[in-house]
Write a protein that holds these residues in place. Sequence first.
Motif, PDB file in Angstrom:
ATOM      1  N   ILE A   3       0.999  -1.224   0.027  1.00 48.19           N
ATOM      2  CA  ILE A   3       0.099   0.059  -0.063  1.00 48.19           C
ATOM      3  C   ILE A   3       0.727   1.356   0.175  1.00 48.19           C
ATOM      4  N   LEU A   4       1.906   1.205   0.704  1.00 47.69           N
ATOM      5  CA  LEU A   4       2.845   2.308   1.026  1.00 47.69           C
ATOM      6  C   LEU A   4       3.581   2.756  -0.714  1.00 47.69           C
ATOM      7  N   ILE A   7       0.958   4.133  -2.815  1.00 44.76           N
ATOM      8  CA  ILE A   7       0.642   5.616  -2.434  1.00 44.76           C
ATOM      9  C   ILE A   7       2.159   6.363  -3.233  1.00 44.76           C
ATOM     10  N   ILE A   8       3.491   6.023  -2.906  1.00 52.69           N
ATOM     11  CA  ILE A   8       4.269   6.662  -3.489  1.00 52.69           C
ATOM     12  C   ILE A   8       4.225   6.942  -5.096  1.00 52.69           C
ATOM     13  N   VAL A  10       1.483   6.518  -6.932  1.00 56.48           N
ATOM     14  CA  VAL A  10       0.401   7.396  -7.253  1.00 56.48           C
ATOM     15  C   VAL A  10       0.846   9.010  -7.174  1.00 56.48           C
ATOM     16  N   LEU A  11       1.668   9.351  -5.980  1.00 56.28           N
ATOM     17  CA  LEU A  11       1.960  10.778  -5.731  1.00 56.28           C
ATOM     18  C   LEU A  11       2.977  11.038  -6.592  1.00 56.28           C
TER      19      LEU A  11
END
Length: 166
Positions: A3-4, A7-8, A10-11
């Motif tokens: 998940i982390l 998120i990275i 996507v950012l």
Amino acid sequence: MPILLFIIVVLAIMLFLIIGKYNRRIKSLNRKEIEDSLARRERKVRVAIKVPSGENRIEVYTYDGKPLEDRSPMSELILVVLPWREIMQSVYTGNTWSGYGCVSYDGKPVGFVSAYNPYFDVLAALTQRYGAVTVHARVDGYDSRYGCPRIELKLPDSSYFNRFLQ
């Protein structure tokens, strides 16, 4: 952990898209101005006034010294103050200048007269009223930091210009 990582990623994609959109916007805003500036450089300049040499020394901020490579220090030359707004990017520092007061040598823009100089207003008024103006100048050596030529205009007293501006 996945998940982390998600998120990275996507950012990173969002940041890439935002920066790309911002850069395209800046390029589209300035593209017309830059195209106009380049088109003006192709025009033949008709000189309206030839200013005689004088004792007043005015510094020119050199943005592109390539046209002056063959000039030795302390050599005299004739520059043309262009009557239109010019855009230049310094080959030495990367700074961009956009405005009046551009001087050219042999048909190629080399730099600008500082807008803070009292003669800037006089030269701007002459070029706006009459067109291009030739001025005497000299290469005052080379900058030790960037290697660009230091140019100074040699202008007469401001009383000489009064007859043109009244």
